[in-house]
Design a protein around this motif. Structure first.
Motif, PDB file in Angstrom:
ATOM      1  N   ASP A  38       0.513  91.069  -8.071  1.00  0.00           N
ATOM      2  CA  ASP A  38       0.000  90.057  -9.003  1.00  0.00           C
ATOM      3  C   ASP A  38      -1.351  89.499  -8.583  1.00  0.00           C
ATOM      4  O   ASP A  38      -2.106  89.008  -9.411  1.00  0.00           O
ATOM      5  CB  ASP A  38       1.001  88.902  -9.141  1.00  0.00           C
ATOM      6  N   TRP A  90       2.948  98.789  -8.148  1.00  0.00           N
ATOM      7  CA  TRP A  90       3.831  98.877  -9.311  1.00  0.00           C
ATOM      8  C   TRP A  90       4.566 100.223  -9.333  1.00  0.00           C
ATOM      9  O   TRP A  90       5.736 100.293  -9.697  1.00  0.00           O
ATOM     10  CB  TRP A  90       3.065  98.658 -10.618  1.00  0.00           C
ATOM     11  N   LEU A 150       7.375  99.968  -6.886  1.00  0.00           N
ATOM     12  CA  LEU A 150       8.451  99.133  -7.437  1.00  0.00           C
ATOM     13  C   LEU A 150       9.341  99.904  -8.419  1.00  0.00           C
ATOM     14  O   LEU A 150      10.532  99.611  -8.531  1.00  0.00           O
ATOM     15  CB  LEU A 150       7.869  97.895  -8.125  1.00  0.00           C
ATOM     16  N   ARG A 151       8.769 100.886  -9.118  1.00  0.00           N
ATOM     17  CA  ARG A 151       9.542 101.673 -10.089  1.00  0.00           C
ATOM     18  C   ARG A 151      10.147 102.951  -9.503  1.00  0.00           C
ATOM     19  O   ARG A 151      10.937 103.612 -10.161  1.00  0.00           O
ATOM     20  CB  ARG A 151       8.660 102.029 -11.283  1.00  0.00           C
ATOM     21  N   ARG A 193      10.746  93.983  -2.563  1.00  0.00           N
ATOM     22  CA  ARG A 193      10.332  94.049  -3.970  1.00  0.00           C
ATOM     23  C   ARG A 193       9.698  92.736  -4.422  1.00  0.00           C
ATOM     24  O   ARG A 193       8.667  92.738  -5.103  1.00  0.00           O
ATOM     25  CB  ARG A 193      11.523  94.408  -4.857  1.00  0.00           C
ATOM     26  N   GLU A 194      10.289  91.616  -4.035  1.00  0.00           N
ATOM     27  CA  GLU A 194       9.727  90.311  -4.406  1.00  0.00           C
ATOM     28  C   GLU A 194       8.332  90.139  -3.809  1.00  0.00           C
ATOM     29  O   GLU A 194       7.397  89.711  -4.487  1.00  0.00           O
ATOM     30  CB  GLU A 194      10.649  89.193  -3.930  1.00  0.00           C
ATOM     31  N   ARG A 217       5.781  92.427  -5.566  1.00  0.00           N
ATOM     32  CA  ARG A 217       5.356  91.857  -6.863  1.00  0.00           C
ATOM     33  C   ARG A 217       4.293  90.782  -6.656  1.00  0.00           C
ATOM     34  O   ARG A 217       3.299  90.739  -7.383  1.00  0.00           O
ATOM     35  CB  ARG A 217       6.551  91.260  -7.609  1.00  0.00           C
ATOM     36  N   ASN A 218       4.494  89.927  -5.657  1.00  0.00           N
ATOM     37  CA  ASN A 218       3.512  88.872  -5.378  1.00  0.00           C
ATOM     38  C   ASN A 218       2.171  89.458  -4.955  1.00  0.00           C
ATOM     39  O   ASN A 218       1.112  88.985  -5.374  1.00  0.00           O
ATOM     40  CB  ASN A 218       4.031  87.921  -4.296  1.00  0.00           C
TER      41      ASN A 218
END
Length: 129
Positions: free
Chosen positions: A60, A71, A74-75, A52-53, A56-57
């Motif tokens: 972004d 995204w 991630l959800r 997940r980390e 996100r990177n």
């Protein structure tokens, strides 16, 4: 006085699973670029935290159309539970993010502890040896 047993009790060796996590970017010209050092995770839960980390990177740094699937992943609690179940069962899990010029592949593969130790890859959060 101590009695000797005719046969020793069975020895039960418990093997701990380690999960090797990697992230690689593949370019259109065939180059593969590691995004981070491989990480030896001790549990599927920590693999998902690491994934997940990293996701996100990656998101972004992408334009909106390429970040949207990340995204969504991630959800998506069902997909994350599926990943955790696969890893707990000793199966690999891969998450892929394609863009116009690069494909990002984030993967986790369970291995036996002896093999994981031979890889000598550690995450700074694992602390000192």
């Amino acid at each position: 006085m101590l009695e000797l047993l005719e046969q020793p009790p069975p020895c039960r060796i418990r093997t701990r699973q380690r999960i090797v996590c990697e992230a690689v970017a593949y370019t259109v010209n065939g180059r593969s670029i590691p995004l981070v050092q491989p990480y030896n995770a001790p549990s599927p839960r920590l693999v998902l935290r690491w994934m997940r980390e990293l996701a996100r990177n990656i998101a972004d740094q992408q334009d909106r159309p390429y970040a949207a699937p990340v995204w969504h992943w991630l959800r998506d609690e069902d997909e994350q539970q599926r990943a955790q179940s696969l890893l707990a069962a000793g199966q690999p899990y891969t998450f892929t993010v394609p863009t116009d010029d690069t494909t990002y592949v984030v993967s986790a593969s369970p291995v036996r502890a002896a093999l994981a130790a031979s890889l000598n890859t550690r995450h700074p959060a694992d602390g000192p040896r």
